[in-house]
Design a protein around this motif. Structure first.
Motif: not given
Length: 121
Positions: A39-68
């Motif tokens: 966001a403007p004036g802020k540092e770049r932050e983690f949102v989500a990631c996915i493993s090479r196979s797609g079998g594992s994912t992780d999310y920032a708390d701020s987007v859990k349940g809303r982003f996939t």
């Protein structure tokens, strides 16, 4: 690896957007893929990631349940489905690729150019 993000735009609060990130090269499935935002004036932050196979994912708390996050290795593409968007989600979204990166920003080796998401209240 070259990454091209797309799908950003202007949406009202509560709406949805789907971001895509297309990767060049033949080793897409060798990389963890991540989405970050800045966001403007802020540092770049983690949102989500996915493993090479797609079998594992992780999310920032701020987007859990809303982003996939998902990926299609046959199409060399990673996606970020964003639902129930809030004005605080307004940022430039970047996709990134790293061999063992997971949620660690410094471990990502390749970055896309970013796509702007604006959420109006």
């Amino acid at each position: 690896v070259q990454l091209q993000a797309s799908g950003g735009g202007l949406v009202q609060a509560g709406g949805s957007l789907r971001l895509s990130c297309a990767a060049s090269g033949r080793t897409f499935s060798s990389y963890d893929m991540g989405w970050f935002r800045q966001a403007p004036g802020k540092e770049r932050e983690f949102v989500a990631c996915i493993s090479r196979s797609g079998g594992s994912t992780d999310y920032a708390d701020s987007v859990k349940g809303r982003f996939t996050i998902s990926r299609d290795n046959a199409k060399n593409t990673v996606y970020l489905q964003m639902n129930s968007l809030k004005p605080d989600d307004t940022a430039t979204y970047y996709c990134a690729a790293g061999t063992t990166a997971w949620a660690s920003k410094p471990r990502y080796d390749y970055w896309g150019q970013g796509t702007l998401v604006t959420v109006s209240s």
